[in-house]
Design a protein around this motif. Structure first.
Motif: not given
Length: 102
Positions: A8-20, A23-35
């Protein structure tokens, strides 16, 4: 049959971590939505949290500020090694010169 490791790119990792974190996503919820795996996402969230608190990571940095810090630290290390080599070379040349004078 071998499975290829996903990267995964640095940008993707940064955006994924920012969701949690932002934006108050839970880790399981964000992981599922991002695959992505929950463990990987938890690691990225922890790394981003650490970087924002000022800790320089051991792996590749996610934030631009930490990336710059890592680049500068690498440059300082390289320059220190070069300086050490030059000191040793100067000492060697000086000792040879002193031996030739006698």
């Amino acid at each position: 049959m071998t499975s290829k490791r996903r990267t995964f790119t640095k940008e993707f990792k940064l955006e994924a971590a920012s969701l949690v974190l932002e934006q108050s996503y839970s880790v399981p919820e964000a992981a599922r939505s991002l695959g992505v795996g929950e463990t990987a996402l938890r690691r990225w969230v922890q790394q981003l949290s650490d970087e924002r608190s000022g800790t320089t990571p051991k792996s590749k940095a996610l934030t631009p500020e930490q990336q710059k810090i890592q680049e500068l630290e690498a440059r300082v290390n390289r320059l220190e090694r070069e300086k050490s080599i030059l000191k040793k070379a100067t000492a060697l040349l000086m000792s040879d010169e002193m031996n030739n004078i006698r």
